[in-house]
Design an enzyme around this catalytic site. Structure first.
Site, PDB file in Angstrom:
ATOM      1  NE  ARG A 213      -4.527  -1.196  -0.109  1.00  0.00           N
ATOM      2  CZ  ARG A 213      -4.575  -2.623  -0.780  1.00  0.00           C
ATOM      3  NH1 ARG A 213      -3.397  -2.673  -1.350  1.00  0.00           N
ATOM      4  NH2 ARG A 213      -5.624  -3.137  -0.718  1.00  0.00           N
TER       5      ARG A 213
ATOM      6  CG  HIS B 155      -3.071   0.122  -6.653  1.00  0.00           C
ATOM      7  ND1 HIS B 155      -3.465   0.691  -5.561  1.00  0.00           N
ATOM      8  CD2 HIS B 155      -3.038  -1.322  -6.245  1.00  0.00           C
ATOM      9  CE1 HIS B 155      -3.839   0.030  -4.576  1.00  0.00           C
ATOM     10  NE2 HIS B 155      -3.467  -1.366  -5.165  1.00  0.00           N
TER      11      HIS B 155
END
Length: 313
Positions: free
Chosen positions: A228, A276
């Site tokens: 993350r 991502h």
């Protein structure tokens, strides 16, 4: 059986059809504001508070991803969003493990064989042999030894690099040296040449990839962040690279996404960027898991993937 579904960009029709095929007895519908009709299960990503708040009769909530930080953040502000006693589940693999393996092996081998440096030489029309790294010294350290961390470790074993992992509690992974707890973190870092982050995003791990941590790695280390964005203090990475502590980095996640066009990462020659997408849940694999888990719940069993709300994963 009633199932409600909410995802900000998934194709809802595909999921409804797939779930009804796997669970013929289920009635699956897309949740919309004002829908307070009965539901036994909820499938969600970034759900509005109103979707779950005060909803009675729920037997389980399934987060449509490996991380549940979006839901946990909402719970901190709205503790009653998830009805008491209702288990929250996350997707532990559902096709993501293989994709993480591909991503990690690609970058580790690229750094080991110095392909990124040769590519830079190409842009300068420069023909120069670079000294090879020593395989025995090119140690790979994985932060996080959950399902995805273990999967990445397995994919790197055939290449003969020394492997190590660090986690909150002890792990026994064949062929991988295990470190655990805060007291063993420094020892783990000091012997790591390539750091791969696969930690869960919790209050305890936010900002863990900071200058203090990065400076403890072996000289000219490499960083791969697959977890993350908030794990990384972005200015600290730039400072560590300017100081020569970090030689190169590959980043798939960022504090702000999409990454702003003016962000210095874009122009940095030693930082690789992907949007991502290192690994995404494959719909068929995810629906197989969810259908199996619902059948287990219906028979009184507790499926794998339940989130500990205190730990955050």
């Amino acid at each position: 059986m009633d199932i409600i579904f909410y995802h900000p960009f998934f194709n809802a029709d595909k999921w409804i059809a797939g779930l009804q095929q796997r669970l013929p007895q289920a009635r699956v519908r897309v949740w919309s504001p004002g829908d307070d009709a009965p539901a036994d299960y909820a499938l969600v990503r970034q759900p509005p508070v109103a979707m779950l708040q005060n909803r009675r009769g729920l037997k389980g909530v399934f987060a449509l991803g490996a991380g549940v930080d979006d839901i946990l953040a909402q719970l901190r502000n709205h503790p009653d969003m998830l009805p008491a006693g209702v288990p929250l589940f996350r997707l532990e693999d559902t096709g993501m493990g293989r994709q993480m393996q591909e991503y990690a092996v690609y970058h580790v081998l690229g750094w080991f064989r110095r392909f990124n440096e040769y590519q830079q030489q190409k842009s300068e029309a420069r023909w120069q042999h670079l000294r090879n790294h020593s395989r025995d010294a090119f140690s790979i350290g994985i932060l996080g030894a959950g399902v995805l961390g273990r999967s990445v470790a397995e994919s790197l074993k055939p290449w003969g690099f020394p492997l190590r992992c660090w986690s909150r509690t002890p792990k026994n992974l064949p062929g991988v040296t295990s470190f655990y707890g805060q007291e063993q973190l420094a020892e783990f870092l000091s012997g790591t040449q390539v750091l791969i982050n696969l930690l869960p995003n919790t209050l305890q791990t936010v900002g863990i990839l900071n200058r203090q941590l990065l400076s403890q790695l072996k000289p000219q280390a490499f960083l791969l962040n697959l977890a993350r964005g908030p794990h990384l203090v972005e200015d600290d990475l730039l400072a560590a690279m300017a100081a020569g502590e970090i030689k190169a980095a590959a980043l798939d996640v960022f504090v702000q996404e999409p990454l702003p066009q003016e962000h210095p990462f874009w122009a940095h020659p030693d930082i690789a960027i992907t949007p991502h997408n290192a690994a995404v849940a494959l719909p068929d694999d995810a629906m197989d898991y969810i259908a199996s888990a619902i059948r287990q719940r219906e028979s009184g069993e507790m499926p794998a993937g339940r989130v500990d709300l205190v730990r955050g994963y």
